[in-house]
Design a protein around this motif. Structure first.
Motif, PDB file in Angstrom:
ATOM      1  N   GLU A 132     -11.413   2.109   8.765  1.00 36.57           N
ATOM      2  CA  GLU A 132     -10.575   1.290   7.884  1.00 36.57           C
ATOM      3  C   GLU A 132     -11.165  -0.106   7.720  1.00 36.57           C
ATOM      4  OE1 GLU A 132      -6.084  -0.463   7.149  1.00 36.57           O
ATOM      5  OE2 GLU A 132      -6.559   0.418   9.108  1.00 36.57           O
ATOM      6  N   MET A 147       0.847  -1.177   0.000  1.00 37.21           N
ATOM      7  CA  MET A 147       0.000   0.000   0.000  1.00 37.21           C
ATOM      8  C   MET A 147       0.886   1.231   0.000  1.00 37.21           C
ATOM      9  SD  MET A 147      -1.658   0.793   3.736  1.00 37.21           S
ATOM     10  CE  MET A 147      -0.741  -0.480   4.548  1.00 37.21           C
ATOM     11  N   CYS A 159      -2.359   0.446  -4.040  1.00 35.79           N
ATOM     12  CA  CYS A 159      -3.490   1.179  -3.472  1.00 35.79           C
ATOM     13  C   CYS A 159      -2.982   2.305  -2.569  1.00 35.79           C
ATOM     14  CB  CYS A 159      -4.359   0.200  -2.673  1.00 35.79           C
ATOM     15  SG  CYS A 159      -5.796   0.958  -1.919  1.00 35.79           S
ATOM     16  N   THR A 160      -3.426   3.535  -2.839  1.00 34.37           N
ATOM     17  CA  THR A 160      -3.078   4.673  -1.984  1.00 34.37           C
ATOM     18  C   THR A 160      -4.152   4.824  -0.916  1.00 34.37           C
ATOM     19  OG1 THR A 160      -1.986   5.774  -3.830  1.00 34.37           O
ATOM     20  CG2 THR A 160      -2.615   7.161  -1.953  1.00 34.37           C
ATOM     21  N   VAL A 161      -3.731   5.106   0.319  1.00 43.11           N
ATOM     22  CA  VAL A 161      -4.685   5.266   1.419  1.00 43.11           C
ATOM     23  C   VAL A 161      -4.438   6.585   2.144  1.00 43.11           C
ATOM     24  CG1 VAL A 161      -4.989   2.777   1.760  1.00 43.11           C
ATOM     25  CG2 VAL A 161      -3.230   3.985   3.062  1.00 43.11           C
ATOM     26  N   ALA A 164      -9.472   4.727   0.563  1.00 44.47           N
ATOM     27  CA  ALA A 164      -8.542   3.920  -0.217  1.00 44.47           C
ATOM     28  C   ALA A 164      -8.817   4.159  -1.692  1.00 44.47           C
ATOM     29  CB  ALA A 164      -8.712   2.447   0.128  1.00 44.47           C
ATOM     30  N   PRO A 200      -2.224   2.075   9.178  1.00 41.56           N
ATOM     31  CA  PRO A 200      -3.204   1.135   8.635  1.00 41.56           C
ATOM     32  C   PRO A 200      -2.871  -0.305   9.029  1.00 41.56           C
ATOM     33  CG  PRO A 200      -2.512   2.708   6.964  1.00 41.56           C
ATOM     34  CD  PRO A 200      -1.606   2.898   8.130  1.00 41.56           C
ATOM     35  N   TRP A 223      -4.011  -3.937   2.422  1.00 41.45           N
ATOM     36  CA  TRP A 223      -4.337  -3.246   1.179  1.00 41.45           C
ATOM     37  C   TRP A 223      -3.323  -3.642   0.111  1.00 41.45           C
ATOM     38  CZ3 TRP A 223      -8.855  -0.878   0.962  1.00 41.45           C
ATOM     39  CH2 TRP A 223      -9.458  -0.477   2.152  1.00 41.45           C
TER      40      TRP A 223
END
Length: 179
Positions: free
Chosen positions: A71, A1, A36-38, A53, A28, A32
């Motif tokens: 989350e 992630m 994937c950017t969160v 996300a 987090p 993920w």
């Protein structure tokens, strides 16, 4: 992630984020995907903890009493979407039909912004020009100084401005103007 840059200490975005909203410390915990950017934080009004996300091609947001709960909700939605054999449609369940190309899965509710070609309403220009459009057309046709300034400032838009003027002139000639 990938963690959004405004959550990474030492970045300019992190410094700015700290000045604007205060940095919310969180790590987090869900698995993920690597691409994937969160990001996370607290909403403005009301101050609801959220976790967002950005898996490839979509956006998922979870909200809850804590960022951790948010989350977990977002990850459950991600897993639901990832395991679904999607059946895409233009209509969001219980809402109107999207004509801008967006699509909703009829099974799990997943969203994709560019699932379909945009639907263009044929003949939408077959109506009288509005007072504002008539004034705009007059400026396009008579104000050489403004046109020269716009061509210098926005050279990539000059062709579109001329096309808009032609369309407005056709509408004015064929359908008249509203007063």
């Amino acid at each position: 992630m990938r963690i959004a840059s405004h959550h990474q200490a030492g970045t300019a975005e992190h410094k700015l984020s700290g000045l604007l909203t205060g940095n919310v410390q969180y790590t987090p915990t869900c698995a993920w995907p690597d691409d994937c950017t969160v990001q996370w934080g607290h909403g403005i009004i009301p101050s609801t903890p959220f976790f967002e996300a950005f898996p490839t091609g979509t956006f998922i947001r979870g909200e809850g009493p804590t960022i951790a709960d948010a989350e977990v909700k977002a990850f459950a939605q991600f897993e639901s979407e990832f395991s679904c054999r999607h059946l895409w449609g233009r209509q969001r369940p219980g809402r109107s039909i999207y004509l801008n190309g967006a699509g909703w899965c009829r099974k799990c509710g997943a969203f994709r912004g560019k699932m379909f070609a945009e639907v263009v309403e044929l003949g939408h220009w077959r109506k009288p020009v509005t007072v504002w459009e008539a004034d705009f057309l007059h400026s396009l046709e008579t104000d050489a100084e403004m046109n020269a300034h716009m061509d210098r400032k926005y050279p990539a838009d000059s062709k579109a401005r001329r096309k808009n003027a032609r369309i407005l002139r056709l509408r004015m000639n064929l359908f008249g103007a509203l007063q």
